[in-house]
Design a protein around this motif. Structure first.
Motif, PDB file in Angstrom:
ATOM      1  N   ASP A   1       0.806  -1.206   0.000  1.00 17.74           N
ATOM      2  CA  ASP A   1       0.000   0.000   0.000  1.00 17.74           C
ATOM      3  C   ASP A   1       0.851   1.273   0.000  1.00 17.74           C
ATOM      4  O   ASP A   1       0.509   2.262   0.641  1.00 17.74           O
ATOM      5  CB  ASP A   1      -0.981  -0.009   1.176  1.00 17.74           C
ATOM      6  CG  ASP A   1      -2.273   0.695   0.805  1.00 17.74           C
ATOM      7  OD1 ASP A   1      -2.546   0.834  -0.414  1.00 17.74           O
ATOM      8  OD2 ASP A   1      -3.005   1.113   1.707  1.00 17.74           O
ATOM      9  N   LYS A   2       1.952   1.215  -0.676  1.00 18.04           N
ATOM     10  CA  LYS A   2       2.797   2.390  -0.826  1.00 18.04           C
ATOM     11  C   LYS A   2       2.758   2.828  -2.288  1.00 18.04           C
ATOM     12  O   LYS A   2       3.793   2.982  -2.934  1.00 18.04           O
ATOM     13  CB  LYS A   2       4.220   2.077  -0.371  1.00 18.04           C
ATOM     14  CG  LYS A   2       4.313   1.769   1.103  1.00 18.04           C
ATOM     15  CD  LYS A   2       5.739   1.663   1.538  1.00 18.04           C
ATOM     16  CE  LYS A   2       5.770   1.430   3.042  1.00 18.04           C
ATOM     17  NZ  LYS A   2       7.074   1.605   3.607  1.00 18.04           N
ATOM     18  N   LYS A   3       1.545   3.024  -2.765  1.00 18.34           N
ATOM     19  CA  LYS A   3       1.354   3.356  -4.181  1.00 18.34           C
ATOM     20  C   LYS A   3       1.985   4.688  -4.570  1.00 18.34           C
ATOM     21  O   LYS A   3       2.600   4.778  -5.631  1.00 18.34           O
ATOM     22  CB  LYS A   3      -0.133   3.316  -4.544  1.00 18.34           C
ATOM     23  CG  LYS A   3      -0.666   1.898  -4.542  1.00 18.34           C
ATOM     24  CD  LYS A   3      -2.130   1.853  -4.880  1.00 18.34           C
ATOM     25  CE  LYS A   3      -2.612   0.415  -4.749  1.00 18.34           C
ATOM     26  NZ  LYS A   3      -4.039   0.294  -4.780  1.00 18.34           N
ATOM     27  N   PRO A   4       1.851   5.731  -3.750  1.00 17.66           N
ATOM     28  CA  PRO A   4       2.489   6.996  -4.156  1.00 17.66           C
ATOM     29  C   PRO A   4       3.999   6.862  -4.350  1.00 17.66           C
ATOM     30  O   PRO A   4       4.557   7.404  -5.309  1.00 17.66           O
ATOM     31  CB  PRO A   4       2.156   7.955  -3.004  1.00 17.66           C
ATOM     32  CG  PRO A   4       0.901   7.397  -2.404  1.00 17.66           C
ATOM     33  CD  PRO A   4       1.047   5.898  -2.543  1.00 17.66           C
ATOM     34  N   GLU A   5       4.639   6.108  -3.448  1.00 15.87           N
ATOM     35  CA  GLU A   5       6.084   5.914  -3.584  1.00 15.87           C
ATOM     36  C   GLU A   5       6.405   5.063  -4.819  1.00 15.87           C
ATOM     37  O   GLU A   5       7.382   5.324  -5.522  1.00 15.87           O
ATOM     38  CB  GLU A   5       6.660   5.240  -2.321  1.00 15.87           C
ATOM     39  CG  GLU A   5       6.646   6.115  -1.085  1.00 15.87           C
ATOM     40  CD  GLU A   5       5.311   6.061  -0.323  1.00 15.87           C
ATOM     41  OE1 GLU A   5       4.364   5.395  -0.787  1.00 15.87           O
ATOM     42  OE2 GLU A   5       5.220   6.716   0.725  1.00 15.87           O
ATOM     43  N   ALA A   6       5.587   4.049  -5.078  1.00 17.97           N
ATOM     44  CA  ALA A   6       5.793   3.202  -6.252  1.00 17.97           C
ATOM     45  C   ALA A   6       5.631   4.021  -7.530  1.00 17.97           C
ATOM     46  O   ALA A   6       6.422   3.887  -8.468  1.00 17.97           O
ATOM     47  CB  ALA A   6       4.822   2.027  -6.244  1.00 17.97           C
ATOM     48  N   ILE A   7       4.616   4.892  -7.549  1.00 19.69           N
ATOM     49  CA  ILE A   7       4.409   5.754  -8.721  1.00 19.69           C
ATOM     50  C   ILE A   7       5.631   6.635  -8.940  1.00 19.69           C
ATOM     51  O   ILE A   7       6.140   6.738 -10.069  1.00 19.69           O
ATOM     52  CB  ILE A   7       3.115   6.593  -8.555  1.00 19.69           C
ATOM     53  CG1 ILE A   7       1.887   5.694  -8.722  1.00 19.69           C
ATOM     54  CG2 ILE A   7       3.084   7.740  -9.562  1.00 19.69           C
ATOM     55  CD1 ILE A   7       0.559   6.376  -8.402  1.00 19.69           C
ATOM     56  N   GLN A   8       6.125   7.244  -7.881  1.00 20.09           N
ATOM     57  CA  GLN A   8       7.310   8.104  -8.004  1.00 20.09           C
ATOM     58  C   GLN A   8       8.516   7.315  -8.519  1.00 20.09           C
ATOM     59  O   GLN A   8       9.257   7.798  -9.369  1.00 20.09           O
ATOM     60  CB  GLN A   8       7.653   8.751  -6.661  1.00 20.09           C
ATOM     61  CG  GLN A   8       6.711   9.870  -6.291  1.00 20.09           C
ATOM     62  CD  GLN A   8       7.073  10.495  -4.947  1.00 20.09           C
ATOM     63  OE1 GLN A   8       7.711   9.873  -4.096  1.00 20.09           O
ATOM     64  NE2 GLN A   8       6.655  11.736  -4.755  1.00 20.09           N
ATOM     65  N   ALA A   9       8.681   6.113  -8.021  1.00 16.36           N
ATOM     66  CA  ALA A   9       9.827   5.299  -8.429  1.00 16.36           C
ATOM     67  C   ALA A   9       9.731   4.937  -9.915  1.00 16.36           C
ATOM     68  O   ALA A   9      10.718   5.060 -10.656  1.00 16.36           O
ATOM     69  CB  ALA A   9       9.898   4.028  -7.581  1.00 16.36           C
ATOM     70  N   TYR A  10       8.560   4.503 -10.356  1.00 13.65           N
ATOM     71  CA  TYR A  10       8.401   4.134 -11.771  1.00 13.65           C
ATOM     72  C   TYR A  10       8.481   5.351 -12.683  1.00 13.65           C
ATOM     73  O   TYR A  10       9.006   5.267 -13.795  1.00 13.65           O
ATOM     74  CB  TYR A  10       7.092   3.368 -11.994  1.00 13.65           C
ATOM     75  CG  TYR A  10       7.158   1.938 -11.522  1.00 13.65           C
ATOM     76  CD1 TYR A  10       8.077   1.039 -12.065  1.00 13.65           C
ATOM     77  CD2 TYR A  10       6.294   1.470 -10.533  1.00 13.65           C
ATOM     78  CE1 TYR A  10       8.132  -0.274 -11.627  1.00 13.65           C
ATOM     79  CE2 TYR A  10       6.346   0.158 -10.095  1.00 13.65           C
ATOM     80  CZ  TYR A  10       7.271  -0.713 -10.645  1.00 13.65           C
ATOM     81  OH  TYR A  10       7.332  -2.018 -10.218  1.00 13.65           O
ATOM     82  N   GLU A  11       7.995   6.484 -12.214  1.00  9.18           N
ATOM     83  CA  GLU A  11       8.118   7.711 -13.011  1.00  9.18           C
ATOM     84  C   GLU A  11       9.593   8.089 -13.165  1.00  9.18           C
ATOM     85  O   GLU A  11      10.018   8.536 -14.238  1.00  9.18           O
ATOM     86  CB  GLU A  11       7.332   8.854 -12.360  1.00  9.18           C
ATOM     87  CG  GLU A  11       5.837   8.726 -12.536  1.00  9.18           C
ATOM     88  CD  GLU A  11       5.036   9.781 -11.771  1.00  9.18           C
ATOM     89  OE1 GLU A  11       3.864   9.971 -12.130  1.00  9.18           O
ATOM     90  OE2 GLU A  11       5.578  10.398 -10.817  1.00  9.18           O
ATOM     91  N   ALA A  12      10.374   7.892 -12.098  1.00  6.81           N
ATOM     92  CA  ALA A  12      11.815   8.174 -12.172  1.00  6.81           C
ATOM     93  C   ALA A  12      12.492   7.242 -13.172  1.00  6.81           C
ATOM     94  O   ALA A  12      13.392   7.668 -13.914  1.00  6.81           O
ATOM     95  CB  ALA A  12      12.452   8.030 -10.787  1.00  6.81           C
TER      96      ALA A  12
END
Length: 195
Positions: free
Chosen positions: A3-14
């Motif tokens: 449930d750390k979707k915001p962090e996952a989104i940031q990582a994949y965007e990077a």
């Protein structure tokens, strides 16, 4: 993924900033954006995928998804552009044709509707597909020319074409009769039957 979707989104965007075509990052972001309800970012991602896709049907499907997302957000211009790209990629897709036509009518974008009909007519007349009845396309074109663009002469030519190519041109005959009656000149109707 705990449930750390915001962090996952940031990582994949990077990852995508460094490697814009990374398939794993793109697939993960697509799912994450979908789950998070981030339609704007999802549309942008799908548009990037569509632009990079060479296969016409797949490209059309991706642009259609972009159009749906933009339409849902009330972005009529963005939806029209995406539907146009989708139909250009795969002009035999009836669902895209119908959705594209619907939004042109809703937004009263008659020139765009005419472009859609012209493209579909070229597609059928060119022998690429029989996805549409040619007479139906000319009838729709004539209706827009007459009722929304105020071009009765062009509508007459469209209705004549329906009579020429369609085995059941009843609606076109009625429209052409009404136009001829209003003008007091039945020559266009006679000419259509002579073809």
């Amino acid at each position: 993924k705990l449930d750390k979707k915001p962090e996952a989104i940031q990582a994949y965007e990077a990852v995508l900033e460094r490697r814009p075509t990374d398939a794993v990052a793109i697939a993960a972001l697509e799912e994450l954006y979908q789950e998070a309800g981030r339609e704007r970012e999802l549309a942008r991602l799908l548009e990037m995928r569509a632009e990079a896709t060479q296969e016409p049907v797949a490209r059309g499907v991706l642009f259609a998804r972009v159009a749906t997302l933009r339409g849902n957000r009330g972005d009529t211009e963005g939806a029209l552009a995406a539907y146009s790209a989708s139909f250009s990629a795969d002009p035999s897709n009836r669902e895209v044709f119908t959705a594209f036509e619907r939004i042109t009518y809703k937004a009263e974008r008659w020139i765009v509707a005419m472009q859609l009909y012209e493209q579909a007519i070229r597609h059928v007349e060119g022998g690429a597909s029989r996805a549409y009845r040619l007479g139906d396309l000319y009838l729709r074109r004539g209706n827009v020319q007459l009722n929304f663009l105020g071009k009765p002469e062009e509508a007459i030519a469209s209705y004549q074409k329906v009579i020429e190519v369609d085995s059941q041109p009843g609606l076109a005959v009625k429209s052409l009769e009404d136009l001829c009656k209003a003008r007091g000149d039945y020559a266009p109707l006679i000419e259509a039957y002579d073809r």
